[in-house]
Enzyme design. Sequence first.
Site, PDB file in Angstrom:
ATOM      1  N   SER A   1      -7.580  -1.245  10.040  1.00 50.34           N
ATOM      2  CA  SER A   1      -8.163  -2.325   9.248  1.00 50.34           C
ATOM      3  C   SER A   1      -9.608  -2.539   9.671  1.00 50.34           C
TER       4      SER A   1
ATOM      5  N   LYS B   1       1.771  -8.088   9.285  1.00 53.38           N
ATOM      6  CA  LYS B   1       0.321  -8.247   9.123  1.00 53.38           C
ATOM      7  C   LYS B   1      -0.141  -9.677   8.857  1.00 53.38           C
TER       8      LYS B   1
ATOM      9  N   ASP C   1      14.384   0.921  10.703  1.00 51.31           N
ATOM     10  CA  ASP C   1      13.401   0.164  11.481  1.00 51.31           C
ATOM     11  C   ASP C   1      12.777   1.108  12.504  1.00 51.31           C
TER      12      ASP C   1
ATOM     13  N   LYS D   1      -3.853  -3.572  15.850  1.00 53.09           N
ATOM     14  CA  LYS D   1      -4.503  -2.428  15.184  1.00 53.09           C
ATOM     15  C   LYS D   1      -5.489  -1.765  16.138  1.00 53.09           C
TER      16      LYS D   1
ATOM     17  N   TYR E   1      -9.094   0.097   6.374  1.00 52.14           N
ATOM     18  CA  TYR E   1      -9.138  -0.455   5.018  1.00 52.14           C
ATOM     19  C   TYR E   1      -9.976  -1.717   5.001  1.00 52.14           C
TER      20      TYR E   1
ATOM     21  N   PHE F   1       2.206   3.330   7.613  1.00 49.03           N
ATOM     22  CA  PHE F   1       1.840   2.019   7.079  1.00 49.03           C
ATOM     23  C   PHE F   1       2.592   0.883   7.769  1.00 49.03           C
TER      24      PHE F   1
ATOM     25  N   ASN G   1       8.998  -6.994   5.062  1.00 51.69           N
ATOM     26  CA  ASN G   1       8.079  -7.667   4.123  1.00 51.69           C
ATOM     27  C   ASN G   1       8.115  -7.005   2.745  1.00 51.69           C
TER      28      ASN G   1
ATOM     29  N   TYR H   1      -2.735  -9.967  15.303  1.00 55.27           N
ATOM     30  CA  TYR H   1      -2.490  -8.860  14.366  1.00 55.27           C
ATOM     31  C   TYR H   1      -3.595  -7.805  14.497  1.00 55.27           C
TER      32      TYR H   1
ATOM     33  N   ASP I   1      11.633   2.133   5.450  1.00 53.68           N
ATOM     34  CA  ASP I   1      11.183   0.736   5.528  1.00 53.68           C
ATOM     35  C   ASP I   1      12.338  -0.098   6.065  1.00 53.68           C
TER      36      ASP I   1
ATOM     37  N   ILE J   1       0.845  -1.204   0.000  1.00 54.88           N
ATOM     38  CA  ILE J   1       0.000   0.000   0.000  1.00 54.88           C
ATOM     39  C   ILE J   1       0.881   1.256   0.000  1.00 54.88           C
TER      40      ILE J   1
ATOM     41  N   ARG K   1     -16.698 -10.173   0.763  1.00 55.03           N
ATOM     42  CA  ARG K   1     -15.799  -9.104   1.205  1.00 55.03           C
ATOM     43  C   ARG K   1     -15.980  -7.867   0.335  1.00 55.03           C
TER      44      ARG K   1
HETATM   45  P1  NAD Z   1       3.215  -4.611   3.484  1.00 53.20           P
HETATM   46  O1  NAD Z   1       3.775  -5.689   4.325  1.00 53.20           O
HETATM   47  O2  NAD Z   1       3.306  -4.751   2.004  1.00 53.20           O
HETATM   48  O3  NAD Z   1       3.851  -3.200   3.879  1.00 53.20           O
HETATM   49  C1  NAD Z   1       4.250  -2.881   5.184  1.00 53.20           C
HETATM   50  C2  NAD Z   1       5.703  -2.427   5.114  1.00 53.20           C
HETATM   51  O4  NAD Z   1       6.127  -2.058   6.430  1.00 53.20           O
HETATM   52  C3  NAD Z   1       6.636  -3.531   4.630  1.00 53.20           C
HETATM   53  O5  NAD Z   1       7.398  -3.064   3.525  1.00 53.20           O
HETATM   54  C4  NAD Z   1       7.512  -3.829   5.832  1.00 53.20           C
HETATM   55  O6  NAD Z   1       8.829  -4.180   5.451  1.00 53.20           O
HETATM   56  C5  NAD Z   1       7.456  -2.525   6.602  1.00 53.20           C
HETATM   57  N1  NAD Z   1       7.689  -2.646   8.037  1.00 53.20           N
HETATM   58  C6  NAD Z   1       7.143  -3.543   8.902  1.00 53.20           C
HETATM   59  N2  NAD Z   1       7.616  -3.331  10.138  1.00 53.20           N
HETATM   60  C7  NAD Z   1       8.455  -2.270  10.063  1.00 53.20           C
HETATM   61  C8  NAD Z   1       9.258  -1.579  11.015  1.00 53.20           C
HETATM   62  N3  NAD Z   1       9.305  -1.939  12.305  1.00 53.20           N
HETATM   63  N4  NAD Z   1      10.001  -0.532  10.595  1.00 53.20           N
HETATM   64  C9  NAD Z   1       9.983  -0.155   9.290  1.00 53.20           C
HETATM   65  N5  NAD Z   1       9.259  -0.781   8.332  1.00 53.20           N
HETATM   66  C10 NAD Z   1       8.506  -1.825   8.736  1.00 53.20           C
HETATM   67  O7  NAD Z   1       1.695  -4.419   3.924  1.00 53.20           O
HETATM   68  P2  NAD Z   1       0.580  -3.523   3.255  1.00 53.20           P
HETATM   69  O8  NAD Z   1      -0.447  -4.433   2.724  1.00 53.20           O
HETATM   70  O9  NAD Z   1       1.176  -2.494   2.388  1.00 53.20           O
HETATM   71  O10 NAD Z   1      -0.024  -2.866   4.561  1.00 53.20           O
HETATM   72  C11 NAD Z   1       0.283  -1.548   4.963  1.00 53.20           C
HETATM   73  C12 NAD Z   1      -0.478  -1.245   6.237  1.00 53.20           C
HETATM   74  O11 NAD Z   1      -1.878  -1.408   6.007  1.00 53.20           O
HETATM   75  C13 NAD Z   1      -0.146  -2.179   7.390  1.00 53.20           C
HETATM   76  O12 NAD Z   1      -0.169  -1.426   8.578  1.00 53.20           O
HETATM   77  C14 NAD Z   1      -1.274  -3.176   7.395  1.00 53.20           C
HETATM   78  O13 NAD Z   1      -1.479  -3.728   8.664  1.00 53.20           O
HETATM   79  C15 NAD Z   1      -2.436  -2.284   6.970  1.00 53.20           C
HETATM   80  N6  NAD Z   1      -3.539  -3.029   6.344  1.00 53.20           N
HETATM   81  C16 NAD Z   1      -3.306  -3.797   5.231  1.00 53.20           C
HETATM   82  C17 NAD Z   1      -4.340  -4.500   4.649  1.00 53.20           C
HETATM   83  C18 NAD Z   1      -4.109  -5.364   3.442  1.00 53.20           C
HETATM   84  O14 NAD Z   1      -4.969  -6.173   3.121  1.00 53.20           O
HETATM   85  N7  NAD Z   1      -3.008  -5.238   2.719  1.00 53.20           N
HETATM   86  C19 NAD Z   1      -5.637  -4.415   5.182  1.00 53.20           C
HETATM   87  C20 NAD Z   1      -5.842  -3.608   6.302  1.00 53.20           C
HETATM   88  C21 NAD Z   1      -4.774  -2.913   6.878  1.00 53.20           C
HETATM   89  C1  UD1 Z   2      -7.615 -11.308   5.759  1.00 51.35           C
HETATM   90  C2  UD1 Z   2      -7.081 -11.179   7.174  1.00 51.35           C
HETATM   91  C3  UD1 Z   2      -7.407  -9.799   7.713  1.00 51.35           C
HETATM   92  C4  UD1 Z   2      -6.909  -8.716   6.769  1.00 51.35           C
HETATM   93  C5  UD1 Z   2      -7.532  -8.955   5.396  1.00 51.35           C
HETATM   94  C6  UD1 Z   2      -7.104  -7.953   4.357  1.00 51.35           C
HETATM   95  C7  UD1 Z   2      -7.266 -13.467   7.997  1.00 51.35           C
HETATM   96  C8  UD1 Z   2      -7.956 -14.372   8.952  1.00 51.35           C
HETATM   97  N1  UD1 Z   2      -7.676 -12.210   7.996  1.00 51.35           N
HETATM   98  O1  UD1 Z   2      -8.999 -11.258   5.851  1.00 51.35           O
HETATM   99  O2  UD1 Z   2      -6.840  -9.642   8.985  1.00 51.35           O
HETATM  100  O3  UD1 Z   2      -7.285  -7.445   7.260  1.00 51.35           O
HETATM  101  O4  UD1 Z   2      -7.144 -10.259   4.943  1.00 51.35           O
HETATM  102  O5  UD1 Z   2      -5.775  -8.197   3.980  1.00 51.35           O
HETATM  103  O6  UD1 Z   2      -6.358 -13.877   7.297  1.00 51.35           O
HETATM  104  N2  UD1 Z   2     -10.794 -17.402   0.789  1.00 51.35           N
HETATM  105  C9  UD1 Z   2     -10.978 -18.614   0.154  1.00 51.35           C
HETATM  106  N3  UD1 Z   2      -9.873 -19.282  -0.252  1.00 51.35           N
HETATM  107  C10 UD1 Z   2      -8.598 -18.814  -0.065  1.00 51.35           C
HETATM  108  C11 UD1 Z   2      -8.428 -17.577   0.577  1.00 51.35           C
HETATM  109  C12 UD1 Z   2      -9.554 -16.903   1.003  1.00 51.35           C
HETATM  110  O7  UD1 Z   2     -12.107 -19.055  -0.028  1.00 51.35           O
HETATM  111  O8  UD1 Z   2      -7.651 -19.480  -0.471  1.00 51.35           O
HETATM  112  C13 UD1 Z   2     -11.975 -16.619   1.186  1.00 51.35           C
HETATM  113  C14 UD1 Z   2     -12.088 -16.309   2.658  1.00 51.35           C
HETATM  114  O9  UD1 Z   2     -12.794 -17.321   3.334  1.00 51.35           O
HETATM  115  C15 UD1 Z   2     -12.841 -14.966   2.610  1.00 51.35           C
HETATM  116  C16 UD1 Z   2     -12.354 -14.311   1.319  1.00 51.35           C
HETATM  117  O10 UD1 Z   2     -11.857 -15.375   0.524  1.00 51.35           O
HETATM  118  O11 UD1 Z   2     -14.212 -15.196   2.492  1.00 51.35           O
HETATM  119  C17 UD1 Z   2     -11.242 -13.289   1.517  1.00 51.35           C
HETATM  120  O12 UD1 Z   2     -10.206 -13.896   2.293  1.00 51.35           O
HETATM  121  P1  UD1 Z   2      -8.811 -13.154   2.543  1.00 51.35           P
HETATM  122  O13 UD1 Z   2      -8.273 -12.654   1.266  1.00 51.35           O
HETATM  123  O14 UD1 Z   2      -7.980 -14.070   3.353  1.00 51.35           O
HETATM  124  O15 UD1 Z   2      -9.211 -11.858   3.376  1.00 51.35           O
HETATM  125  P2  UD1 Z   2     -10.008 -11.713   4.757  1.00 51.35           P
HETATM  126  O16 UD1 Z   2     -10.573 -12.984   5.197  1.00 51.35           O
HETATM  127  O17 UD1 Z   2     -10.950 -10.593   4.573  1.00 51.35           O
END
Ligand code: NAD
Ligand code: UD1
Length: 384
Positions: free
Chosen positions: A133, A93, A67, A162, A186, A89, A38, A158, A34, A15, A240
């Site tokens: 989240s 996660k 870090d 949050k 999000y 960010f 990850n 996790y 960063d 993101i 979702r």
């Molecule tokens: P991501 O893992 O791709 O990005 C997070 C970045 O933070 C990574 O590059 C990682 O190396 C860095 N990082 C982690 N710990 C660190 C630290 N201590 N110091 C410096 N850098 C550090 O994840 P993302 O999907 O881009 O998510 C970004 C944010 O959004 C996160 O806080 C995540 O929890 C939140 N979020 C993500 C989702 C999703 O589905 N992707 C959904 C809801 C919330």
């Molecule tokens: C996951 C995370 C959540 C995070 C969110 C967005 C878990 C338990 N929760 O949730 O903390 O905020 O992603 O990144 O991991 N599904 C299948 N087959 C698969 C994978 C998923 O059927 O192989 C289904 C799941 O049951 C769900 C949907 O697809 O209904 C989405 O799943 P997923 O992508 O894992 O996201 P979340 O469950 O929303």
Amino acid sequence: MSKKCVFVTGGAGYIGSHCCVELLQADYDVVAIDNFANSRHTGAGEAPALKRVEEITSKKLTFYQCDLLDAEKVNAIFDKHQIDYVIHFAAIKAVGESMQFPLLYYKNNVIGTINLVEAMKAHNVYHMVFSSSCCVYGDPEHLPITEDHPTGNVTNVYGRTKYLIEEMLKDLTHAEPKWNIISLRYFNPVGAHPSGRIGEDPTKNFTNLMPYIAQVALGNKPHINVFGGDYNTPDGTGVRDYIHIMDLASGHVAALNKLSQEHFRYKTYNLGTGEGVSVKQLAAMFERVTGRPVPCLVQPRRLGDIVSMFANASRARQELGWTAQRSLEDMCRDMWRWQTMNPRGYQDDCDAGAAATTGQAALAKAAAVTNGVANGVSNGVSGH
Ligand code: NAD
Ligand code: UD1
């Protein structure tokens, strides 16, 4: 007027990197950090994702490998730059991993955030957007979910980090009126930048649905495992609110605008489309867009899974002037473009960086030998 500067933590991540595109295009200066927990990096400590962000925007940003747990280094970066806003960010996660290693998650996510807000305060920076989240809502009591839905009934570590951070930030803004903080909750971000140059390329294993579907469409997996086919949803599979990553990114620019215009101390906004999409619907759309089969095999329900989750996004529309613009088709098309253009993610850039670094070291060594200099040659290249 001079440009405003945004400090972006976790900027090399999925993101964060897409948000950096939107920030640069909205004419902000960006200082990103960063620790690559990850995300990919070159041997020279650079983030290939952010190099590509610079290419996409034809603009430069400043990057530090840092870090958040290294409070001294974080403060040193704040000393060097005049920061106006922070977008936070950085977090780890992976839900399953968080259950195995709770202390790692609390330490990284919660203490990392404490270090960050302390550095902000020490440098008189009080505006922040925090990545939260929809998982803070737990199992929904009503749908679509509004921001005033109860939070905290979270089933994994996790998600609890949050929730705890949200509560901590709320307490902070109550105690100290200078703070102005937005938590963006999000829903399910998917897809990639439409150029196909940046996308999701995590270093940790992940099990989210959309990347798995892409693997099936590529032929790397035979089928998707549908976790539950007998839920109380239109087709029995989980629902979702999938949101295009570029819509999510533009939500952050809208949040910064809000912070600059109004002082409210603390607010939360859902970032979602408001549309529920089932597992089977997403797989069918991916098939249609790519022309590749995505067979679905129904399996038992996933432990602790939520049946349906989708946002009421009207607060963001009314107060931030933001709505998601891109369709499910756009999400699948852009995801597929990224996947097919970069089958190894950013790995090729990392390999090229490593080769260049090795080449430079060899050249430097040769020069040192020629000059009669003793050993101990550094590679001469480093990130900040
Ligand atoms: P991501 O893992 O791709 O990005 C997070 C970045 O933070 C990574 O590059 C990682 O190396 C860095 N990082 C982690 N710990 C660190 C630290 N201590 N110091 C410096 N850098 C550090 O994840 P993302 O999907 O881009 O998510 C970004 C944010 O959004 C996160 O806080 C995540 O929890 C939140 N979020 C993500 C989702 C999703 O589905 N992707 C959904 C809801 C919330
Ligand atoms: C996951 C995370 C959540 C995070 C969110 C967005 C878990 C338990 N929760 O949730 O903390 O905020 O992603 O990144 O991991 N599904 C299948 N087959 C698969 C994978 C998923 O059927 O192989 C289904 C799941 O049951 C769900 C949907 O697809 O209904 C989405 O799943 P997923 O992508 O894992 O996201 P979340 O469950 O929303």
